[in-house]
Design a protein around this motif. Structure first.
Motif, PDB file in Angstrom:
ATOM      1  N   SER A  57       0.803  -1.276   0.063  1.00 34.99           N
ATOM      2  CA  SER A  57       0.184   0.099   0.002  1.00 34.99           C
ATOM      3  C   SER A  57       0.839   1.086  -0.071  1.00 34.99           C
ATOM      4  CB  SER A  57      -0.944  -0.101   1.211  1.00 34.99           C
ATOM      5  OG  SER A  57      -0.108   0.083   2.524  1.00 34.99           O
TER       6      SER A  57
ATOM      7  N   LYS B  59      -8.957   9.141   1.386  1.00 29.54           N
ATOM      8  CA  LYS B  59      -9.563   8.253   2.109  1.00 29.54           C
ATOM      9  C   LYS B  59      -8.576   6.741   2.244  1.00 29.54           C
ATOM     10  CE  LYS B  59     -14.262   9.817   1.587  1.00 29.54           C
ATOM     11  NZ  LYS B  59     -15.499   9.536   1.176  1.00 29.54           N
ATOM     12  N   SER B  60      -8.728   6.225   3.133  1.00 30.38           N
ATOM     13  CA  SER B  60      -8.070   4.779   3.222  1.00 30.38           C
ATOM     14  C   SER B  60      -8.630   3.768   2.324  1.00 30.38           C
ATOM     15  CB  SER B  60      -7.883   4.092   4.630  1.00 30.38           C
ATOM     16  OG  SER B  60      -7.397   5.010   5.506  1.00 30.38           O
ATOM     17  N   GLY B  61      -7.921   2.717   1.916  1.00 27.96           N
ATOM     18  CA  GLY B  61      -8.531   1.731   0.801  1.00 27.96           C
ATOM     19  C   GLY B  61      -7.893   1.807  -0.406  1.00 27.96           C
TER      20      GLY B  61
ATOM     21  N   GLN C  93      -7.967   3.158  -4.141  1.00 29.01           N
ATOM     22  CA  GLN C  93      -8.360   4.546  -5.007  1.00 29.01           C
ATOM     23  C   GLN C  93      -8.040   4.241  -6.373  1.00 29.01           C
ATOM     24  OE1 GLN C  93     -10.123   6.802  -3.361  1.00 29.01           O
ATOM     25  NE2 GLN C  93      -9.791   5.636  -1.245  1.00 29.01           N
TER      26      GLN C  93
ATOM     27  N   PRO D 119      -4.157   1.081  -3.288  1.00 26.76           N
ATOM     28  CA  PRO D 119      -4.270   1.185  -1.985  1.00 26.76           C
ATOM     29  C   PRO D 119      -3.629   2.180  -1.326  1.00 26.76           C
ATOM     30  CG  PRO D 119      -3.219  -0.755  -2.097  1.00 26.76           C
ATOM     31  CD  PRO D 119      -3.287  -0.303  -3.601  1.00 26.76           C
TER      32      PRO D 119
ATOM     33  N   SER E 190      -2.959   3.912   2.608  1.00 24.33           N
ATOM     34  CA  SER E 190      -3.302   3.784   3.989  1.00 24.33           C
ATOM     35  C   SER E 190      -3.081   4.798   4.874  1.00 24.33           C
ATOM     36  CB  SER E 190      -2.215   2.565   4.492  1.00 24.33           C
ATOM     37  OG  SER E 190      -1.007   2.828   4.056  1.00 24.33           O
TER      38      SER E 190
ATOM     39  N   SER F  66      -7.439   2.208  10.135  1.00 31.00           N
ATOM     40  CA  SER F  66      -7.978   2.831   8.987  1.00 31.00           C
ATOM     41  C   SER F  66      -8.163   1.875   7.846  1.00 31.00           C
ATOM     42  CB  SER F  66      -7.700   4.055   8.560  1.00 31.00           C
ATOM     43  OG  SER F  66      -6.479   4.252   8.264  1.00 31.00           O
ATOM     44  N   ASP F  67      -7.233   0.928   7.838  1.00 28.13           N
ATOM     45  CA  ASP F  67      -6.930  -0.095   6.812  1.00 28.13           C
ATOM     46  C   ASP F  67      -7.791  -1.406   7.218  1.00 28.13           C
ATOM     47  OD1 ASP F  67      -5.486   1.572   5.321  1.00 28.13           O
ATOM     48  OD2 ASP F  67      -3.653   0.980   6.262  1.00 28.13           O
ATOM     49  N   GLY F  68      -8.461  -1.644   8.312  1.00 25.54           N
ATOM     50  CA  GLY F  68      -8.852  -2.621   8.927  1.00 25.54           C
ATOM     51  C   GLY F  68      -7.920  -3.828   9.439  1.00 25.54           C
TER      52      GLY F  68
END
Length: 388
Positions: A76, A143-145, A147, A175, A177, A268-270
């Motif tokens: 990421s 935002k995280s995740g 894109q 991604p 993070s 925020s990345d789970g």
């Protein structure tokens, strides 16, 4: 003889020329033509026969440009960091493409870190591929995740003698993070932990990151104490939010109490993360009621609530003393006033008796001598005179 020789040479040259011409004709590319079959049908994908009876060549498929591989330097990209986006694209058509323009669009999550987002490719033959590197930067506010990044290809190609143009958009995802900035302060322990009494340990937290923190759970682990809730669910913590985690516990006995405060959450990345805080507390016995310490503590608590009892007694005695002094002073003044009134009344009586003696006409000396002597009035400077 000479004439026959020249004729033979000419025949050989003619044969060689004919053979060369035949080979040249055979090597020419064959083009597809629409042919009407004997059954009266013609291929749908083949071109039709012109009105003048001439046949037109069949056009090939439109060449496609695809991205076969890309990389961004790791699993990421951290928000706010720079990276190189490497992607490989390939011409999947049957003809070459020319005048290709490649444009990279990072949308709301990425920006070009120096340079340009547009590149030019003169020609890319059928089946060939090319790799391009683009310096980019993930925005700190992204935002995280995963894109999206869009790569646009615009190109021209020549097929069946005609020049055409086409374009295609290929989307890839990178991604992002957000850095974990969920901070928890050290536990705050009470000044004195007493066995058999409920005590509280607190910890403050703040989420300084751009992304939300999810599923925050706090646990107090250890033995030798009872807790109202050894595991408590805090929930989600939004970006910029603060709060306090409190543990209420009651030690069983005095001595050294060892426990571990554990906080687990999802960033925020789970990803699940855990923070632990080992804690050692000294537990004291509860003071007995007849011990000096207990009485001192009681008096101390009493002083916190108000004045001590001796102070109230002293104030009451002072008030009584003031009232008694006022009463004595009033009584003394009344006595002095009554005494003065008695003297004035005696003087008035004496003055009235003398006037009566004079009115009766007593002239005898003996009688005058036997008359009572009136007391001297404070207002008179000399005593009364007697008649002869």
């Amino acid at each position: 003889m000479k004439h026959l020789y020249h004729r033979t040479i000419a025949i050989i040259v003619a044969l060689l020329s004919t053979l060369s011409l035949a080979l040249a004709v055979i090597s020419l590319p064959h083009q597809a033509y629409a042919v009407d079959g004997a059954d009266g049908t013609s291929g749908t994908n083949s071109t039709s026969q012109g009105s003048d009876g001439d046949s037109t060549p069949l056009a090939g498929p439109v060449p496609n440009i695809i991205i076969t591989n890309f990389a961004y330097g790791g699993d990421s990209v951290a928000a706010g960091s720079k990276f190189n986006l490497d992607f490989t694209f390939q011409n999947k058509g049957q003809v070459a493409v020319t005048n290709m323009v490649v444009t990279v669009d990072g949308a709301e999550g990425f920006a070009i870190a120096g340079g340009t987002n547009t590149f030019y490719v003169d020609a890319l033959w059928a089946g060939y591929s090319m790799t391009q590197t683009v310096p980019m930067q993930a925005l700190a506010s992204a935002k995280s995740g995963a894109q999206p990044v869009t790569v646009n290809f615009r190109y021209e190609y020549v097929d069946a003698g005609a020049r055409s143009s086409s374009q295609s958009d290929v989307k890839i995802s990178v991604p992002i993070s957000q850095p974990d900035r969920f901070e928890i302060s050290d536990p705050v322990v009470p000044d004195q932990v007493i066995a058999g009494q409920e005590n509280t340990v607190t910890m403050e937290y703040v989420n300084k990151g751009k992304g939300d923190i999810a599923n925050v759970e706090a646990t107090m682990e250890g033995e030798g104490f009872d807790a109202t809730m050894k595991t408590q669910y805090v929930g989600n913590v939004a970006s910029g939010a603060t709060g306090t985690i409190g543990y209420a516990f009651t030690p069983h006995a005095s001595g050294e109490l060892k426990t571990t405060l554990k906080v687990t959450y999802e960033d925020s990345d789970g990803q699940t993360k855990t923070k632990e805080f080992p804690l050692t507390m000294s537990v004291a016995d509860a003071p007995a009621a007849d011990q000096p310490g207990a009485s001192d503590s009681v008096e101390g608590r009493g002083s916190d609530r108000g004045l001590p009892v001796p102070a109230y007694v002293a104030i009451a005695v002072g008030v009584v003393a003031v009232i008694a002094a006022i009463v004595l002073l009033v009584r003394r003044r009344r006595k002095q006033k009554a005494k003065k009134n008695d003297i004035d009344e005696d003087w008035d009586d004496w003055s009235e008796g003398k006037d009566d003696k004079t009115d009766t006409g007593v002239t005898d000396g003996a009688a005058a001598d036997t008359a009572p002597i009136a007391p001297v009035s404070p207002a008179s400077p000399a005593g009364p005179s007697h008649k002869a």
